[in-house]
Design an enzyme around this catalytic site. Structure first.
Site, short mmCIF file in Angstrom:
data_model
loop_
_atom_site.label_atom_id
_atom_site.label_comp_id
_atom_site.label_asym_id
_atom_site.label_seq_id
_atom_site.Cartn_x
_atom_site.Cartn_y
_atom_site.Cartn_z
N CYS A 320 -0.20 35.02 -18.16
CA CYS A 320 -0.23 33.89 -19.10
C CYS A 320 0.77 34.15 -20.23
O CYS A 320 1.55 33.27 -20.62
CB CYS A 320 -1.63 33.72 -19.67
SG CYS A 320 -1.76 32.51 -21.00
N TRP A 323 4.25 33.83 -18.84
CA TRP A 323 4.61 32.42 -18.60
C TRP A 323 5.28 31.82 -19.83
O TRP A 323 6.19 31.02 -19.73
CB TRP A 323 3.33 31.62 -18.27
CG TRP A 323 3.59 30.15 -18.07
CD1 TRP A 323 3.92 29.52 -16.91
CD2 TRP A 323 3.56 29.12 -19.07
NE1 TRP A 323 4.09 28.18 -17.11
CE2 TRP A 323 3.87 27.91 -18.44
CE3 TRP A 323 3.29 29.12 -20.44
CZ2 TRP A 323 3.92 26.69 -19.11
CZ3 TRP A 323 3.35 27.91 -21.13
CH2 TRP A 323 3.65 26.72 -20.46
N HIS A 324 4.83 32.28 -21.01
CA HIS A 324 5.36 31.71 -22.24
C HIS A 324 6.80 32.10 -22.51
O HIS A 324 7.52 31.40 -23.22
CB HIS A 324 4.50 32.13 -23.45
CG HIS A 324 3.22 31.38 -23.53
ND1 HIS A 324 2.08 31.80 -22.89
CD2 HIS A 324 2.89 30.21 -24.14
CE1 HIS A 324 1.10 30.94 -23.14
NE2 HIS A 324 1.56 29.97 -23.87
N GLY A 325 7.24 33.22 -21.98
CA GLY A 325 8.62 33.60 -22.21
C GLY A 325 8.96 34.93 -21.58
O GLY A 325 8.07 35.73 -21.27
N PHE A 467 9.56 27.34 -23.51
CA PHE A 467 8.77 27.94 -22.45
C PHE A 467 8.99 27.19 -21.14
O PHE A 467 8.31 27.38 -20.20
CB PHE A 467 7.28 27.95 -22.82
CG PHE A 467 7.03 28.51 -24.19
CD1 PHE A 467 7.69 29.66 -24.58
CD2 PHE A 467 6.21 27.88 -25.09
CE1 PHE A 467 7.50 30.18 -25.85
CE2 PHE A 467 6.00 28.39 -26.36
CZ PHE A 467 6.65 29.53 -26.74
#
Lengths: 467, 347
Positions: A320, A323-325, A467
């Site tokens: 998770c 996923w953001h960066g 993102f």
């Protein structure tokens, strides 16, 4: 093109008018697809090809999954879809991160590794539409969804402009059925949609964008500020982040609603989360549930041994974060949240469900808020040394600087909580609904004009675009 | 929802929007950090003290001293009371807007408007000014009328269609900001709560200097840097002046756009009961459109931008920086200008 820009207003007005003027469902969908691709092209037309690749591959994979009966064949088509989508995501989002990290590791071991990074621009929204298209093929593979026959419908599901670049992450099972039936103008609640759009605009343009320069000032040089400023910056950043993303989601849901389509809820009063677990059920809900349904549960969820359960939780949270960066700060952010959830699980195991809220009551919400604010210091890509300085100031109350960050916007926080509380309790809803249409529309028009006046002067791109 | 209900609701929404946007338009203060803001406030109160306004860029603001001009005019039998309404970096369309707003003030009834002709270019001058297109200073003059003027000028210009849409888009963007008072809420609030904004001049300065302020009075690193532009590159300055003198000897034809805009401007000045006189200060600007139109008799023009005719004003010791006169030279120039103006008006 941002939802807060005048050119978006013009674009949406044209899209809206032509959409409802067209009579058939087919022409309307074709029009929306053209508009969606035009919307994406306004950012960079070259990356439209990635959306098209993703669309064609997943449409084909879905169709073949529907036809194929042999488990081996079905697995092959699912793998093809996964490789294509995650491959594109890997190349455009994570390639340089993995190469640089690998080089760093080799360097640490004293080995020579010729790291060759690529000059890659991150295509806006790739993380969102990749997850959407994956949900389609995975659901068909699992037998939860039938493959769609219309390529137009599938292309519109992937490219539908309100949710294309920053979510909510819409699942095929939620959106595709809506495309099969003609949208009816009379069934659209314009008043509710426009209200939501104005609320989203206020969050993004009036609150988030006005806080951004103050937050940037602190994080540009945390060493120059005192402990109080670290707390103010942490709070501001959380509020900025929330208003930015939830404001975007509100405007996306409202825009889709005005075109007759329903998008899922993405935020549900996250400030009132009494613990970290509840927070992830209220924050970026579509991502949390996507990870739950397509990662956490398939890897075993809470079945099996305690260690196995914890492993699954940590995998979900670390991914998770990732996923953001593409950065270790995001991985660390996910890791910290994973640990926090584990602590909560253990707490519940030993003291019983909801013991935390029983012991602390509303204090749980305050502690959760403080924890999230602090963890966002790690989330913000700021370099190791400034991040450590800010963390020291925030958690250990230790700062050498004597600069004071303007607290002139601190009133925003209690106001936001108060407004959220009123909205949460739905105290004003009956009064608002009881207003005659003409008066509500007058107030909405006036409110929108007022919001434009209090918007930050410079457009700030949505944080979640990265993102 | 039937069609009638939808139409009424839309109209009510538009009305609500218009009421608040209209209030914003009315209540938005003029730009901060802009000398003209305080000058307009002064004119609103004391506009009836003046018979002539001098309007234009910093070449006007820093080179025309009303005290000297009025004394010289009186000596020559043309008693006029002038006011310097110049502002730093005011381009043609902005100057035009400021002038229109000034002439709309109840107390402002000048006999003459002395105005820098400009080149009526809709193009932002520098990349900085393009990125500043949405600054308060740029947005404030984009009212419907002036935006229409600038869009018409772009449409009739001779650049490529692609460039025209590019320019038009930027000006339309500024127009949207203007009519919605985008981002002005805090300034509007401040204007009602008496929160003062930083201004480059004080009301006392405006009143005592009648709008003129010498560059020597300005302090700070920016001013020092401007001064060094001259002192550190004297050969470059002299070369530029020589080139300008050569170009002035054979001015290019005036373009149709410039002619049209000047004619429009003259018409509205005359409709306000004043007589326009175009003035070109001894600056580093060529102003070939104005020179050509002046030669043709299409505009009333007094030009001082010929280094061969006015070498005193172009000597390095007369300059504060490459573009502006220093205080001593301004006094000399204002006297010469008044003499020329007296001759022009009594002709």
């Amino acid at each position: 093109m941002l939802f807060t820009e005048f050119r978006f207003f013009a674009f949406f007005a044209l899209t809206f008018l032509v959409h409802w003027m067209l009579r058939g469902n087919g022409p309307r969908k074709r029009w929306l697809l053209v508009c969606s691709y035009a919307f994406y092209s306004a950012w960079d037309w070259r990356f439209l090809s990635l959306i098209l690749i993703s669309t064609v591959v997943d449409f084909t994979a879905g169709m073949m999954l529907g036809r194929e009966r042999a488990p081996g064949g079905r697995r092959t088509w699912l793998t093809a879809s996964l490789i294509t989508n995650l491959g594109l995501l890997g190349i455009f989002k994570y390639f340089n991160f993995f190469i640089e990290s690998g080089a760093g590791l080799f360097d640490l071991l004293g080995l020579d590794f010729p790291a060759r990074t690529m000059s890659i621009v991150l295509p806006v929204g790739i993380s969102f539409y990749t997850f959407q298209t994956l949900s389609y093929t995975i659901d068909i593979y699992r037998g939860n969804l039938k493959p769609i026959r219309s390529f137009l419908d599938f292309a519109l599901f992937v490219g539908f402009f309100p949710q294309l670049v920053a979510g909510p992450i819409v699942r095929a099972v939620e959106f595709l059925p809506q495309l099969e039936t003609k949208r009816v103008l009379a069934s659209v609640n314009f008043r509710a949609c426009f209200t939501l759009f104005v609320i989203g605009f206020v969050k993004k343009a009036c609150i988030s964008d006005n806080l951004a320069p103050i937050v940037d000032r602190y994080f540009a040089d945390p060493a120059a500020f005192d402990v109080g400023s670290a707390w103010v910056a942490g709070f501001y950043y959380f509020v900025q982040f929330y208003c930015d993303f939830s404001g975007y989601s509100d405007m996306a849901i409202a825009s889709a609603g005005m075109l007759g389509y329903k998008l899922p809820l993405n935020f549900n009063f996250p400030f009132f989360a009494r613990n970290i677990g509840e927070f992830w059920h209220r924050w970026h809900i579509t991502l949390s549930f996507w990870l739950r349904d397509y990662l956490y549960i398939p890897t075993g969820g809470n079945k099996g041994s305690k260690l196995f359960h914890y492993r699954n939780l940590m995998i979900s949270f670390v991914l998770c974060g990732l996923w953001h960066g593409a950065g270790w700060n995001y991985v660390l952010f996910g890791f910290i949240h994973g640990i926090a959830v584990l602590v909560r699980v253990e707490w519940n195991r030993h003291l019983g469900e909801m013991a935390l809220s029983k012991v602390f009551g509303a204090l749980g919400a305050v502690l959760t808020f403080c924890f999230i604010s602090g963890s966002l210091i790690v989330f913000r890509p700021n370099g190791v040394e400034p991040t450590l300085t800010a963390l020291r100031a925030y958690f250990l109350f230790s700062a050498e600087g004597d600069g004071v960050l303007a607290a002139s916007f601190l009133w925003v926080f209690p106001s936001l909580v108060a407004v959220h509380w009123v909205a949460y309790k739905r105290w004003l809803s009956p009064y608002w609904r009881a207003l005659p249409n003409w008066l509500a529309c007058f107030l909405l028009g006036a409110g929108f004009a007022l919001a434009l006046q209090f918007a930050a002067k410079d457009y700030q791109p949505f944080l979640y675009f990265q993102f | 929802m039937n069609v009638l209900t939808a139409a009424v609701s839309t109209l009510c929404g538009a009305l609500g929007f218009a009421v608040v946007a209209g209030f914003g338009l009315w209540a938005t203060p003029w730009p901060e950090d802009f000398a003209v803001t305080l000058k307009m406030e002064h004119l609103a109160e004391h506009g009836d003290r003046y018979d002539a306004l001098i309007v234009g860029s910093s070449n006007i603001y820093r080179s025309y001293d009303p005290a000297v001009i009025d004394a010289e005019l009186a000596e020559r039998g043309v008693p006029l009371r002038t006011f310097n309404l110049g502002g730093a970096s005011m381009f043609s369309f902005e100057t035009d807007y400021v002038l229109r707003r000034a002439l709309a003030l109840e107390k402002v009834r000048p006999e003459y408007v002395l105005i820098e002709p400009g080149d009526w270019d809709a193009e932002p001058k520098t990349p900085e000014s393009l990125s500043n297109m949405l600054s308060n200073r740029s947005v404030f003059w984009h009212d419907p009328r002036q935006t229409w003027n600038v869009l018409r000028s772009i449409a009739k210009g001779d650049t490529s269609p692609w460039h025209k849409q590019y320019l038009a888009r930027h000006h339309l963007h500024a127009f949207c900001y203007k009519v919605t008072s985008y981002g002005q809420g805090r300034r509007i609030w401040g204007s009602f709560t008496d929160a003062s904004e930083d201004q480059p001049v004080t009301p006392e300065h405006v009143a005592s200097g009648r709008g003129y302020q010498a560059l020597e009075e300005m302090t700070g690193p920016v001013m020092q840097a401007r001064r060094r532009l001259l002192t550190n590159d004297l050969p470059g300055y002299k070369r530029k002046i020589l080139e300008m003198a050569e170009a002035n000897a054979a001015p290019l034809p005036a373009d149709a756009n410039c002619r049209r805009e000047l004619e429009r401007q003259m018409a509205f000045i005359r409709s306000a009961g004043a007589e326009p006189v175009y003035v070109v200060p001894p600056a580093g600007i060529q102003a070939h459109h104005a020179l050509r139109l002046g030669e043709e008799g299409a505009i009333p023009l007094i030009a001082f931008n010929d280094p061969n005719l006015y070498p005193t004003f172009y000597a390095p010791q007369a300059r504060f920086d490459p573009n502006h006169l220093n205080r001593a030279a301004t006094a000399l120039f204002s006297k010469d200008f008044a003499a020329e103006l007296a001759r022009f008006l009594t002709r």
